[in-house]
Design a protein around this motif. Structure first.
Motif, PDB file in Angstrom:
ATOM      1  N   ASN A 125       0.893  -1.271   0.058  1.00 13.22           N
ATOM      2  CA  ASN A 125       0.036   0.167  -0.094  1.00 13.22           C
ATOM      3  C   ASN A 125       0.870   1.074  -0.114  1.00 13.22           C
ATOM      4  N   SER A 126       0.357   2.176  -0.787  1.00 17.18           N
ATOM      5  CA  SER A 126       0.985   3.482  -0.795  1.00 17.18           C
ATOM      6  C   SER A 126       0.065   4.661  -1.085  1.00 17.18           C
ATOM      7  N   THR A 127       0.215   5.833  -0.235  1.00 22.96           N
ATOM      8  CA  THR A 127      -0.983   6.815  -0.489  1.00 22.96           C
ATOM      9  C   THR A 127      -0.357   7.687  -1.651  1.00 22.96           C
ATOM     10  N   ALA A 128       0.755   7.244  -2.049  1.00 20.04           N
ATOM     11  CA  ALA A 128       1.543   8.039  -3.087  1.00 20.04           C
ATOM     12  C   ALA A 128       1.055   7.407  -4.381  1.00 20.04           C
ATOM     13  N   GLU A 129       0.484   6.316  -4.455  1.00 26.25           N
ATOM     14  CA  GLU A 129      -0.165   5.469  -5.640  1.00 26.25           C
ATOM     15  C   GLU A 129      -1.429   6.160  -5.827  1.00 26.25           C
ATOM     16  N   ARG A 130      -1.597   6.800  -7.177  1.00 34.23           N
ATOM     17  CA  ARG A 130      -3.032   7.174  -7.349  1.00 34.23           C
ATOM     18  C   ARG A 130      -3.199   6.767  -8.997  1.00 34.23           C
ATOM     19  N   ASP A 131      -4.241   6.281  -9.136  1.00 33.88           N
ATOM     20  CA  ASP A 131      -4.663   5.580 -10.507  1.00 33.88           C
ATOM     21  C   ASP A 131      -3.739   4.798 -11.031  1.00 33.88           C
ATOM     22  N   GLY A 132      -2.911   3.874 -10.324  1.00 37.10           N
ATOM     23  CA  GLY A 132      -1.990   2.922 -10.733  1.00 37.10           C
ATOM     24  C   GLY A 132      -0.290   3.525 -10.810  1.00 37.10           C
ATOM     25  N   GLN A 133      -0.269   4.773 -10.486  1.00 40.62           N
ATOM     26  CA  GLN A 133       1.195   5.265 -10.702  1.00 40.62           C
ATOM     27  C   GLN A 133       1.678   5.984  -9.624  1.00 40.62           C
ATOM     28  N   PHE A 134       2.924   6.365  -9.171  1.00 45.68           N
ATOM     29  CA  PHE A 134       3.132   7.279  -8.262  1.00 45.68           C
ATOM     30  C   PHE A 134       3.081   8.640  -8.686  1.00 45.68           C
ATOM     31  N   VAL A 135       2.712   9.380  -7.579  1.00 46.45           N
ATOM     32  CA  VAL A 135       2.665  10.637  -7.942  1.00 46.45           C
ATOM     33  C   VAL A 135       3.998  11.721  -8.180  1.00 46.45           C
ATOM     34  N   GLY A 136       5.146  10.896  -7.932  1.00 48.93           N
ATOM     35  CA  GLY A 136       6.498  11.442  -8.209  1.00 48.93           C
ATOM     36  C   GLY A 136       7.361  10.293  -8.105  1.00 48.93           C
ATOM     37  N   LEU A 137       8.430  10.508  -7.873  1.00 53.92           N
ATOM     38  CA  LEU A 137       9.815   9.561  -8.243  1.00 53.92           C
ATOM     39  C   LEU A 137       9.861   8.877  -6.624  1.00 53.92           C
ATOM     40  N   ALA A 138       9.559   7.569  -6.607  1.00 49.62           N
ATOM     41  CA  ALA A 138       9.836   6.778  -5.183  1.00 49.62           C
ATOM     42  C   ALA A 138      11.232   6.262  -5.146  1.00 49.62           C
ATOM     43  N   LEU A 139      11.768   6.557  -4.275  1.00 53.67           N
ATOM     44  CA  LEU A 139      13.260   5.913  -4.005  1.00 53.67           C
ATOM     45  C   LEU A 139      13.298   5.197  -2.804  1.00 53.67           C
ATOM     46  N   ASP A 140      14.174   3.940  -2.855  1.00 50.65           N
ATOM     47  CA  ASP A 140      14.330   3.176  -1.525  1.00 50.65           C
ATOM     48  C   ASP A 140      15.784   2.985  -1.538  1.00 50.65           C
ATOM     49  N   GLN A 141      16.209   4.043  -0.562  1.00 52.12           N
ATOM     50  CA  GLN A 141      17.807   4.040  -0.245  1.00 52.12           C
ATOM     51  C   GLN A 141      18.101   2.851   0.669  1.00 52.12           C
ATOM     52  N   ASP A 142      16.915   2.194   1.485  1.00 53.93           N
ATOM     53  CA  ASP A 142      17.315   1.011   2.365  1.00 53.93           C
ATOM     54  C   ASP A 142      17.610  -0.240   1.512  1.00 53.93           C
ATOM     55  N   GLY A 143      16.826  -0.406   0.547  1.00 54.03           N
ATOM     56  CA  GLY A 143      16.716  -1.838  -0.220  1.00 54.03           C
ATOM     57  C   GLY A 143      16.936  -1.784  -1.743  1.00 54.03           C
ATOM     58  N   GLN A 144      16.929  -0.573  -2.248  1.00 48.41           N
ATOM     59  CA  GLN A 144      17.275  -0.572  -3.774  1.00 48.41           C
ATOM     60  C   GLN A 144      18.110   0.742  -4.147  1.00 48.41           C
ATOM     61  N   SER A 145      19.170   0.829  -3.217  1.00 50.05           N
ATOM     62  CA  SER A 145      19.825   1.990  -3.431  1.00 50.05           C
ATOM     63  C   SER A 145      20.718   2.236  -4.880  1.00 50.05           C
ATOM     64  N   GLY A 146      20.923   0.912  -5.174  1.00 52.45           N
ATOM     65  CA  GLY A 146      21.658   0.608  -6.618  1.00 52.45           C
ATOM     66  C   GLY A 146      20.862   1.212  -7.720  1.00 52.45           C
ATOM     67  N   MET A 147      19.451   1.473  -7.428  1.00 51.79           N
ATOM     68  CA  MET A 147      18.619   1.905  -8.814  1.00 51.79           C
ATOM     69  C   MET A 147      18.457   3.243  -8.647  1.00 51.79           C
ATOM     70  N   THR A 148      18.955   4.191  -7.725  1.00 49.26           N
ATOM     71  CA  THR A 148      18.553   5.392  -7.475  1.00 49.26           C
ATOM     72  C   THR A 148      19.145   6.280  -8.812  1.00 49.26           C
ATOM     73  N   GLU A 149      20.344   6.234  -9.088  1.00 44.86           N
ATOM     74  CA  GLU A 149      21.278   6.854 -10.103  1.00 44.86           C
ATOM     75  C   GLU A 149      20.278   6.781 -11.406  1.00 44.86           C
ATOM     76  N   LYS A 150      19.781   5.595 -11.910  1.00 44.39           N
ATOM     77  CA  LYS A 150      19.251   5.461 -13.013  1.00 44.39           C
ATOM     78  C   LYS A 150      17.758   6.006 -12.865  1.00 44.39           C
ATOM     79  N   ARG A 151      17.247   5.828 -11.675  1.00 44.61           N
ATOM     80  CA  ARG A 151      15.754   6.184 -11.590  1.00 44.61           C
ATOM     81  C   ARG A 151      15.874   7.778 -11.429  1.00 44.61           C
ATOM     82  N   VAL A 152      16.658   8.317 -10.770  1.00 43.21           N
ATOM     83  CA  VAL A 152      16.867   9.853 -10.998  1.00 43.21           C
ATOM     84  C   VAL A 152      17.073  10.540 -12.222  1.00 43.21           C
ATOM     85  N   THR A 153      17.828   9.819 -13.239  1.00 43.80           N
ATOM     86  CA  THR A 153      18.424  10.165 -14.397  1.00 43.80           C
ATOM     87  C   THR A 153      17.206  10.029 -15.518  1.00 43.80           C
ATOM     88  N   ALA A 154      16.465   9.282 -15.086  1.00 41.09           N
ATOM     89  CA  ALA A 154      15.225   8.827 -16.073  1.00 41.09           C
ATOM     90  C   ALA A 154      14.184   9.752 -15.825  1.00 41.09           C
TER      91      ALA A 154
END
Ligand SMILES: Cc1cc2nc3c(=O)[nH]c(=O)nc-3n(C[C@H](O)[C@H](O)[C@H](O)COP(=O)(O)O)c2cc1C
Length: 160
Positions: A125-154
């Motif tokens: 669950n996430s209140t940041a999800e509306r109509d099947g999308q996140f309302v912005g960029l979701a980042l998980d520095q605890d479990g997916q920090s390796g994906m942050t660079e790519k996610r931010v750039t895109a």
């Protein structure tokens, strides 16, 4: 484009992401603790970021300074949001603070840009999800920090 990033951060993760984002767009990064009304208003793109704490609340400095945001004239303004969270430990309130910021700026008449896909994340669950999308960029520095660079750039390449 003139970009200002306003963030709150307890442990430094969100502050780090805010610096990364502002560097990539030659913008400024400002802590909500010291942000002024002008910081919210005097930019072409305003980016707001908060980690989620408690069971889905805004970070404390955001809570304590929310009146600064509410006093800003954001009608028609382009606003993008990012949220840091931990989907493995808090799957029922993943990046909820981003949903709270979304409701706040929408109430002020801002035009929120930078919605993202929820694929690649594992949460319930996430209140940041509306109509099947996140309302912005979701980042998980605890479990997916390796994906942050790519996610931010895109994300920025779509926003700028
Ligand atoms: C007590 C506590 C509660 C948290 N609650 C949530 C939560 O409800 N949802 C979530 O996505 N992350 C939650 N988190 C994870 C933080 O949002 C995440 O670690 C974030 O990167 C911290 O950012 P900061 O270092 O800028 O403060 C929580 C962390 C702590 C320590």
């Amino acid at each position: 484009m003139n970009v200002t990033v306003i963030f709150g951060s307890d442990g430094g993760a969100t502050k780090g992401v805010a610096s990364k984002i502002s560097k990539k767009c030659q913008g400024r990064s400002v802590d909500i603790k010291t942000a002024t009304k002008a910081d919210f208003e005097n930019c072409e793109l305003l980016i707001l970021g908060s980690p989620t704490y408690g069971d889905g609340t805004l970070q404390t400095d955001w809570e304590e300074n929310i009146d600064k945001l509410r006093a800003a004239k954001l009608g028609g303004k382009k606003v993008a949001l990012f949220g840091t969270g931990d989907q493995a430990t808090y799957p029922d309130s993943f990046v909820d603070a981003m949903g709270i910021l979304y409701d706040e700026v929408t109430e002020l008449g801002a035009v929120v840009v930078g919605f993202t896909e929820t694929s690649g994340y594992d949460y319930s669950n996430s209140t940041a999800e509306r109509d099947g999308q996140f309302v912005g960029l979701a980042l998980d520095q605890d479990g997916q920090s390796g994906m942050t660079e790519k996610r931010v750039t895109a994300w920025l390449s779509k926003l700028l």
